[in-house]
Write an enzyme that holds these catalytic residues in place. Sequence first.
Site, PDB file in Angstrom:
ATOM      1  N   LEU A 201      36.550  31.956  22.917  1.00 13.31           N
ATOM      2  CA  LEU A 201      35.525  31.168  22.224  1.00 13.31           C
ATOM      3  C   LEU A 201      36.197  30.045  21.442  1.00 13.31           C
ATOM      4  O   LEU A 201      37.136  30.303  20.681  1.00 13.31           O
ATOM      5  CB  LEU A 201      34.740  32.034  21.235  1.00 13.31           C
ATOM      6  CG  LEU A 201      33.793  33.113  21.773  1.00 13.31           C
ATOM      7  CD1 LEU A 201      33.273  33.957  20.609  1.00 13.31           C
ATOM      8  CD2 LEU A 201      32.625  32.470  22.522  1.00 13.31           C
ATOM      9  N   HIS A 202      35.713  28.823  21.640  1.00 11.14           N
ATOM     10  CA  HIS A 202      36.237  27.737  20.814  1.00 11.14           C
ATOM     11  C   HIS A 202      35.260  26.583  20.611  1.00 11.14           C
ATOM     12  O   HIS A 202      35.517  25.678  19.827  1.00 11.14           O
ATOM     13  CB  HIS A 202      37.528  27.179  21.422  1.00 11.14           C
ATOM     14  CG  HIS A 202      37.299  26.320  22.636  1.00 11.14           C
ATOM     15  ND1 HIS A 202      37.069  26.853  23.881  1.00 11.14           N
ATOM     16  CD2 HIS A 202      37.248  24.979  22.783  1.00 11.14           C
ATOM     17  CE1 HIS A 202      36.902  25.870  24.749  1.00 11.14           C
ATOM     18  NE2 HIS A 202      36.987  24.731  24.107  1.00 11.14           N
ATOM     19  N   ARG A 203      34.110  26.578  21.313  1.00 10.95           N
ATOM     20  CA  ARG A 203      33.159  25.476  21.175  1.00 10.95           C
ATOM     21  C   ARG A 203      32.629  25.416  19.736  1.00 10.95           C
ATOM     22  O   ARG A 203      32.297  26.449  19.159  1.00 10.95           O
ATOM     23  CB  ARG A 203      31.985  25.649  22.135  1.00 10.95           C
ATOM     24  CG  ARG A 203      32.361  25.583  23.605  1.00 10.95           C
ATOM     25  CD  ARG A 203      32.653  24.176  24.045  1.00 10.95           C
ATOM     26  NE  ARG A 203      33.085  24.142  25.442  1.00 10.95           N
ATOM     27  CZ  ARG A 203      33.555  23.062  26.046  1.00 10.95           C
ATOM     28  NH1 ARG A 203      33.644  21.925  25.389  1.00 10.95           N
ATOM     29  NH2 ARG A 203      33.938  23.113  27.311  1.00 10.95           N
ATOM     30  N   ASP A 274      33.318  30.306  26.595  1.00 10.67           N
ATOM     31  CA  ASP A 274      32.564  29.063  26.478  1.00 10.67           C
ATOM     32  C   ASP A 274      33.412  27.877  26.950  1.00 10.67           C
ATOM     33  O   ASP A 274      33.084  26.722  26.724  1.00 10.67           O
ATOM     34  CB  ASP A 274      32.051  28.844  25.046  1.00 10.67           C
ATOM     35  CG  ASP A 274      33.159  28.778  23.997  1.00 10.67           C
ATOM     36  OD1 ASP A 274      34.345  28.718  24.374  1.00 10.67           O
ATOM     37  OD2 ASP A 274      32.829  28.781  22.794  1.00 10.67           O
TER      38      ASP A 274
END
Length: 352
Positions: A201-203, A274
């Site tokens: 996850l990084h968005r 994501d």
Amino acid sequence: MKIAFVVGARPQFIKLAPFCQRKELLRNTIIIHTGQHFDKEMSDLFFNELNIPEPNYYLGINSGNHGEQTGKMLIALESMITKELPDFIIVFGDTNTTLAGALVGSKLHIPVIHIEAGLRSFNKKMPEEINRIVADHISDYLFVPTKTALNNLKKENLSSKSYLTGDIMVDSLKMVIKKVRRLETYSKYSLTKNNYYLLTLHRPYNVDNPLNLIKILTELNKLGDKILFPVHPRTLKVIEDNSISIPPNIVLVKPVGYFDFINLLSNCKKIITDSGGVQKEAYILEKICITLRSETEWIETVESGWNLLVNPYTNEDYHEKIKKFLPPFNHPPIFGDDVTNKMVEIINNIEG
């Protein structure tokens, strides 16, 4: 012929690697690393694992908002490119590094090749969407990974400079997969093959708001099985700054190298992400993917039945969808093959 590769983030290092196997290209090549990926140790690890030569220039530009960061890159890149005067500039993907490299080439009238052109999420709230649109319109040659991307470019009247090459990641994965399969990275975390989920996850819309991140982690914990979460520095900062408690089924670990990540991906039950690049890697490796977004650039992976789009803010109890999601038997080669050779042939013909 002199080529300048402009890179700055992990996905770009991976896409650069197949070109570095072509010794004829390296005879007169410069690599400019903007430093956009701010974890220098991880950056070096990717270069070492992928046998990429040390960059000729490392700019160390990794801070500031989008405008400030891109502006710093423009100033530094213009100086480097004016000094080196390459025949071509090659940029990859959709980062601020991509945008800055394409802009500098355009301003200095040096032909720009954009690799991974034509992708569209149709979500202009994503900075990557703006970067890729601008890069496509100001670049001189567009190397296109899929038919959908090619159709996007046709709709924008860019077909005259577009080349359907396939995706360079196919070759990147072929380079490492034999070495990767000998590893058992999952055992370092007391996990067994095909018995854990892998999470990235990084968005910004998933991690910058701590309440959103807590909501996602709480829902995924309901899957029951262990979830290995190599945490992105951006995400880790949110977790630490907000003292977020990690649910018991989620195993938080430091970022891993490319070889280790591909081994973890190859041996997981399903990948939850994501990331655009991870969706593609999952498909090429024939792994089930769940994408926590409302849209994707890689629409073919969804249409093929191998990638499930889940908007975590409009779906309730989506852990059940994740559990039940299974792909079909058919797995079409949507990303092509022999991609590097196709690209090199086009570059050589341009030179001629």
